[in-house]
Design a protein around this motif. Structure first.
Motif, mmCIF file in Angstrom:
data_model
loop_
_atom_site.group_PDB
_atom_site.id
_atom_site.type_symbol
_atom_site.label_atom_id
_atom_site.label_comp_id
_atom_site.label_asym_id
_atom_site.label_seq_id
_atom_site.Cartn_x
_atom_site.Cartn_y
_atom_site.Cartn_z
ATOM 1 N N ARG A 23 8.088 43.874 -16.073
ATOM 2 C CA ARG A 23 7.642 42.754 -17.206
ATOM 3 C C ARG A 23 6.628 41.959 -16.985
ATOM 4 O O ARG A 23 6.678 40.767 -17.214
ATOM 5 N N TRP A 57 6.653 41.325 -27.468
ATOM 6 C CA TRP A 57 7.614 41.628 -25.646
ATOM 7 C C TRP A 57 8.393 40.226 -25.276
ATOM 8 O O TRP A 57 9.606 41.121 -24.609
ATOM 9 N N ARG A 58 8.133 39.180 -25.372
ATOM 10 C CA ARG A 58 8.596 38.318 -25.044
ATOM 11 C C ARG A 58 10.051 38.365 -25.639
ATOM 12 O O ARG A 58 11.009 37.979 -25.121
ATOM 13 N N PHE A 61 12.051 42.151 -24.540
ATOM 14 C CA PHE A 61 12.766 41.673 -23.729
ATOM 15 C C PHE A 61 13.551 40.941 -23.591
ATOM 16 O O PHE A 61 14.631 40.822 -22.694
ATOM 17 N N ASP A 65 16.738 45.741 -23.128
ATOM 18 C CA ASP A 65 16.362 45.650 -21.402
ATOM 19 C C ASP A 65 16.110 47.683 -21.776
ATOM 20 O O ASP A 65 16.502 48.784 -21.109
#
Length: 132
Positions: A23, A57-58, A61, A65
């Motif tokens: 991450r 991506w934020r 996530f 997962d």
């Protein structure tokens, strides 16, 4: 087209996957072209530019997962790089949503990722709903 990978490509892609799984978005965006074109699998559109990819991506996530493990990295006849990936997507509480092999296709120029596409091995691009 070439059948060999350019020097540094394998290392670049392995770093990208390790950073994704950790991450570490800040590390990933350092290897993206300013004009990077990336699939947004949540909305079924393309994210353009590192800031848009970072935001995608934020959001991803925050909602799922995903883990991706490269199994093979090979050149495609059209010059793209194909990474065969074992992808496991879980809910945030651990329920498996998807456990599959996919192909990530990269266009890399000047040591930076310019474009990424996703396809199922031998098939079309997975739809956003297939990852929900």
């Amino acid at each position: 087209m070439t059948t060999d990978l350019e020097p540094g490509v394998t290392e670049l892609l392995r770093r990208l996957y390790a950073s994704f799984n950790a991450r570490d978005i800040d590390d990933i965006v350092t290897v993206l072209s300013p004009e990077v074109d990336w699939p947004n699998m949540i909305d079924g559109v393309r994210a353009t530019g590192p800031a848009a990819v970072r935001e995608y991506w934020r959001r991803q996530f925050d909602s799922i997962d995903p883990r991706v493990e490269p199994r093979a990295i090979t050149p495609e006849p059209d010059g793209r790089i194909c990474v065969e990936v074992h992808q496991v997507v879980r809910t945030l509480d651990g329920k498996v949503l998807a456990d599959q092999m996919v192909h990530h296709l990269y266009t890399i120029r000047g040591g930076l990722v310019e474009r990424m596409d996703v396809r199922a091995p031998g098939g079309p691009w997975p739809t956003p709903t297939s990852l929900q």
